[in-house]
Motif scaffolding. Structure first.
Motif, PDB file in Angstrom:
ATOM      1  N   LEU A 115     -27.055   2.824 -40.894  1.00 20.11           N
ATOM      2  CA  LEU A 115     -25.808   2.451 -41.149  1.00 20.11           C
ATOM      3  C   LEU A 115     -26.049   0.793 -40.143  1.00 20.11           C
ATOM      4  CD1 LEU A 115     -23.749   4.984 -39.457  1.00 20.11           C
ATOM      5  CD2 LEU A 115     -23.672   4.028 -41.634  1.00 20.11           C
ATOM      6  N   GLY A 116     -25.089  -0.199 -40.473  1.00 19.96           N
ATOM      7  CA  GLY A 116     -25.190  -1.316 -39.897  1.00 19.96           C
ATOM      8  C   GLY A 116     -26.211  -2.240 -40.168  1.00 19.96           C
ATOM      9  N   ASN A 121     -27.482  -6.748 -43.182  1.00 15.71           N
ATOM     10  CA  ASN A 121     -27.292  -7.652 -42.280  1.00 15.71           C
ATOM     11  C   ASN A 121     -26.933  -8.966 -42.749  1.00 15.71           C
ATOM     12  OD1 ASN A 121     -30.125  -8.075 -42.650  1.00 15.71           O
ATOM     13  ND2 ASN A 121     -30.151  -9.240 -40.649  1.00 15.71           N
ATOM     14  N   ALA A 133     -20.453  -2.560 -40.583  1.00 13.42           N
ATOM     15  CA  ALA A 133     -20.957  -1.223 -39.837  1.00 13.42           C
ATOM     16  C   ALA A 133     -19.504  -0.492 -39.389  1.00 13.42           C
ATOM     17  CB  ALA A 133     -21.468  -1.731 -38.567  1.00 13.42           C
TER      18      ALA A 133
END
Length: 187
Positions: A115-116, A121, A133
């Protein structure tokens, strides 16, 4: 997959003395004669945040004296003459957008989820990273609550990231030049 605009930032907190602060924030984009942009905005407790940005070869310095000396806009430079620094200069150079496709078959061992920022990114300018996220968490919860597998949950995380990714890199997305793609497959 990466998309890098080559942008870099440097940020420092200031506290204006007396009436040295403008009434509203100031945003000065870069232009050919002055390729560094500047944003000077109020944050909290009477402090103001100055962020300088530059692209490919015009990155702002992180040295404190160079930082304020290289502000190309005279208005922002004058504002700082009436303000005292509150923090060191913090630089951000790795601002490219990166997406890793863990939803593809065999990308992760069974039972693992990503995740995230580990998944996708972003350049921090639009704040998409925290939002993506946050959207990934209910995607996992809903998939697993419905009896789905971790692989299905990973695909749901990828779907949740897609709108922000498209906003960051455009609908065509980053592409490898054909010659580079051929070289990378030859080892």
């Amino acid at each position: 997959m990466t998309a890098d605009a080559g942008i870099a930032y440097a940020t420092r907190m200031y506290r204006p003395r007396d009436a040295a602060a403008p009434e509203v924030g100031v945003n000065v984009p870069g232009w050919p004669a002055c390729p560094r942009g500047a944003a000077y905005v109020p944050v909290e407790d009477g402090n103001w945040l100055l962020t300088l940005s530059g692209v490919r070869g015009h990155h702002p310095p992180t040295d404190a004296e160079e930082f304020s000396a290289t502000i190309g806009d005279p208005y922002v430079h004058d504002l700082l003459s009436g303000a005292g620094p509150r923090t060191p200069v913090y630089g951000f150079r790795d601002t490219c957008n990166r997406r890793r496709h863990f939803e593809r078959s065999g990308a992760l061992p069974d039972g693992f989820l990503v995740l995230g920022d580990a998944c996708c990114n972003f350049n921090p300018v639009y704040g998409q990273g925290m939002s993506v996220a946050a959207l990934g968490a209910p995607a996992v919860r809903n998939t697993l609550a419905a009896g789905g597998s971790t692989a299905e949950a990973q695909r749901a995380v990828a779907r949740a990231a897609e709108p922000a990714w498209l906003a960051a890199v455009g609908p065509a997305g980053p592409r490898k030049p054909a010659a580079a793609a051929r070289r990378s497959t030859r080892g």
